[in-house]
Design an enzyme around this catalytic site. Sequence first.
Site, PDB file in Angstrom:
ATOM      1  N   ASP A 104       6.448  -7.173  36.897  1.00 55.28           N
ATOM      2  CA  ASP A 104       5.711  -7.627  35.758  1.00 55.28           C
ATOM      3  C   ASP A 104       6.220  -7.594  34.473  1.00 55.28           C
ATOM      4  O   ASP A 104       5.656  -7.364  33.340  1.00 55.28           O
ATOM      5  CB  ASP A 104       4.371  -6.946  35.566  1.00 55.28           C
ATOM      6  CG  ASP A 104       4.421  -5.518  35.784  1.00 55.28           C
ATOM      7  OD1 ASP A 104       5.404  -4.865  35.812  1.00 55.28           O
ATOM      8  OD2 ASP A 104       3.185  -4.848  35.608  1.00 55.28           O
ATOM      9  N   LYS A 161       2.241   8.293  32.412  1.00 56.07           N
ATOM     10  CA  LYS A 161       1.065   8.180  31.530  1.00 56.07           C
ATOM     11  C   LYS A 161       0.443   9.583  31.188  1.00 56.07           C
ATOM     12  O   LYS A 161      -0.507  10.126  31.511  1.00 56.07           O
ATOM     13  CB  LYS A 161      -0.114   7.626  32.783  1.00 56.07           C
ATOM     14  CG  LYS A 161       0.205   6.522  33.434  1.00 56.07           C
ATOM     15  CD  LYS A 161      -0.093   5.237  32.509  1.00 56.07           C
ATOM     16  CE  LYS A 161       0.309   3.894  33.514  1.00 56.07           C
ATOM     17  NZ  LYS A 161       0.813   3.717  34.682  1.00 56.07           N
ATOM     18  N   ASP A 165       6.459  -5.548  28.801  1.00 57.86           N
ATOM     19  CA  ASP A 165       5.433  -5.568  30.034  1.00 57.86           C
ATOM     20  C   ASP A 165       4.314  -6.523  29.483  1.00 57.86           C
ATOM     21  O   ASP A 165       3.424  -6.656  28.730  1.00 57.86           O
ATOM     22  CB  ASP A 165       4.698  -4.282  29.882  1.00 57.86           C
ATOM     23  CG  ASP A 165       3.745  -3.793  31.009  1.00 57.86           C
ATOM     24  OD1 ASP A 165       3.071  -4.682  31.369  1.00 57.86           O
ATOM     25  OD2 ASP A 165       3.678  -2.758  31.470  1.00 57.86           O
TER      26      ASP A 165
HETATM   27  N1  GDD Z   1       3.741  -4.120  46.820  1.00 57.76           N
HETATM   28  C1  GDD Z   1       3.122  -3.312  46.004  1.00 57.76           C
HETATM   29  N2  GDD Z   1       2.150  -2.459  46.315  1.00 57.76           N
HETATM   30  N3  GDD Z   1       3.602  -3.398  44.667  1.00 57.76           N
HETATM   31  C2  GDD Z   1       2.730  -2.578  43.833  1.00 57.76           C
HETATM   32  C3  GDD Z   1       1.911  -1.577  44.230  1.00 57.76           C
HETATM   33  C4  GDD Z   1       1.580  -1.467  45.656  1.00 57.76           C
HETATM   34  O1  GDD Z   1       0.629  -0.698  46.156  1.00 57.76           O
HETATM   35  N4  GDD Z   1       1.459  -0.888  43.300  1.00 57.76           N
HETATM   36  C5  GDD Z   1       2.026  -1.544  42.176  1.00 57.76           C
HETATM   37  N5  GDD Z   1       2.927  -2.216  42.435  1.00 57.76           N
HETATM   38  C6  GDD Z   1       3.823  -3.149  41.735  1.00 57.76           C
HETATM   39  C7  GDD Z   1       2.988  -3.898  40.253  1.00 57.76           C
HETATM   40  O2  GDD Z   1       2.610  -5.225  40.942  1.00 57.76           O
HETATM   41  C8  GDD Z   1       3.940  -3.848  39.337  1.00 57.76           C
HETATM   42  O3  GDD Z   1       4.957  -4.893  39.397  1.00 57.76           O
HETATM   43  C9  GDD Z   1       4.870  -2.564  39.621  1.00 57.76           C
HETATM   44  O4  GDD Z   1       4.583  -2.166  40.833  1.00 57.76           O
HETATM   45  C10 GDD Z   1       4.242  -1.513  38.594  1.00 57.76           C
HETATM   46  O5  GDD Z   1       2.966  -1.267  38.967  1.00 57.76           O
HETATM   47  P1  GDD Z   1       1.666  -1.101  37.598  1.00 57.76           P
HETATM   48  O6  GDD Z   1       0.622  -1.104  38.338  1.00 57.76           O
HETATM   49  O7  GDD Z   1       2.055  -2.710  36.752  1.00 57.76           O
HETATM   50  O8  GDD Z   1       2.333  -0.074  36.714  1.00 57.76           O
HETATM   51  P2  GDD Z   1       2.264   0.350  35.144  1.00 57.76           P
HETATM   52  O9  GDD Z   1       2.496  -0.977  34.533  1.00 57.76           O
HETATM   53  O10 GDD Z   1       1.067   1.041  34.901  1.00 57.76           O
HETATM   54  O11 GDD Z   1       3.215   1.119  35.340  1.00 57.76           O
HETATM   55  C11 GDD Z   1       4.521   1.110  35.626  1.00 57.76           C
HETATM   56  O12 GDD Z   1       5.478   0.246  34.736  1.00 57.76           O
HETATM   57  C12 GDD Z   1       5.851   0.838  33.447  1.00 57.76           C
HETATM   58  C13 GDD Z   1       6.308  -0.006  32.710  1.00 57.76           C
HETATM   59  O13 GDD Z   1       5.796  -1.344  32.469  1.00 57.76           O
HETATM   60  C14 GDD Z   1       5.284   2.285  35.802  1.00 57.76           C
HETATM   61  O14 GDD Z   1       6.550   2.173  36.476  1.00 57.76           O
HETATM   62  C15 GDD Z   1       5.524   3.260  34.454  1.00 57.76           C
HETATM   63  O15 GDD Z   1       6.563   4.138  34.635  1.00 57.76           O
HETATM   64  C16 GDD Z   1       6.383   2.298  33.677  1.00 57.76           C
HETATM   65  O16 GDD Z   1       6.788   2.799  32.424  1.00 57.76           O
HETATM   66 MG    MG Z   2       2.724  -2.690  34.751  1.00 55.00          MG
END
Ligand code: GDD
Ligand code: MG
Length: 360
Positions: free
Chosen positions: A111, A162, A223
Amino acid sequence: MTEAILLVGGKGTRLRPLTVRTPKPMVPAAGVPFLTHQLARARAAGVEHIVLATSYLAEVFEPHFGDGSSLGLHLEYVTEDEPLGTGGAIRNVASRLRSAPDDPVLVFNGDILTGLDIRALVATHRSSGADVSLHLTRVTDPRAYGLVPTDASGRVRAFLEKPQTPEEIVTDQINAGAYVFRRSVVDSIPVGRPVSVERETFPDLLAAGAHLQGMVDSTYWLDLGTPQAFVRGSADLVLGRVPSPAVPGRRGDSLVLPTASVAPGAKLTAGTVVGRGATVGEGARVLGSTILADAVVEPNAVITDSLVGAGARVGARSVLTGAVIGDGATVGPDNELRDGVRVWCDARIPGASLRFSSDR
Ligand code: GDD
Ligand code: MG
């Protein structure tokens, strides 16, 4: 050959719809499903094999991207029975990797829109000899991200996902969601249960003395977690602020897809995209917005930083600023919608029903 894992899925993805029926990774940004940009950018950086690790909706990705050959890629799909978290998802596709134990494997959050120099991240990984290398970026408010303080050489000191308390906010450097893993590190993630790389794998590796290397790169980074960010990202692709080989057509003020119809007196600016079969009427002004397929913008409407869903209709003289209009919804004439308002799919707002401005 470099290969990559692309993470698309997770628990939250279904629960945070953009108010369009298409799943988020497939919503068009600059005219093509968002995921296309990530795939095409990886290909341009020399990646040839990508495994899409998903916990849902494989049935949407595979029919569209197929084996990846149209993008010059070899694409594979692995769907989790239950979401395994970021680390579990990475481990779950290990059997599809072809890399030797010491080879680099790229991992991308699905994403993120970024101008990251992927080759530079791999080069940093190789020259530092790290176990995992992370793209880091700086943000003004890091609370929604993973905080990654580093030492002078870029070596990661801690990983704080977080942060909750002010004391935890020790840096403005955050995890930008692109990694290079040494292949053997992928294999060391536990199998068969959910694992978060952010909350478990990275902190455990650090505690065990592993070498995590950060590469701060202040290139374009966004993001796409909110509809507003999504619209912004699409506009920035059109404007050429973030390079993607997948944008159909030339960079410029706007992108009008084939079969769309824009009246001669309509003005499209600031990275506006008009999707296939959509219509923009005379005197309408559309700024930095995404108009999806078959939507209708009636004459003299003014739409700024907004998303108009597929087949939706925006009535004459209506003013939309930072709004999301769901697929098939109708906003009658002479309305004013602002500031993050979302109109649900197929909803109908009668003419002259809503306004925000004062009566003077
Ligand atoms: N296949 C799969 N299975 N993908 C997953 C799963 C899962 O169970 N959980 C999350 N993802 C994928 C999401 O679709 C996304 O592309 C990515 O892993 C990160 O998950 P998010 O749920 O979007 O996390 P976030 O945005 O709260 O935080 C993450 O991204 C930040 C930057 O945008 C973390 O990696 C943070 O450390 C980072 O700063
Ligand atoms: Mg995200």
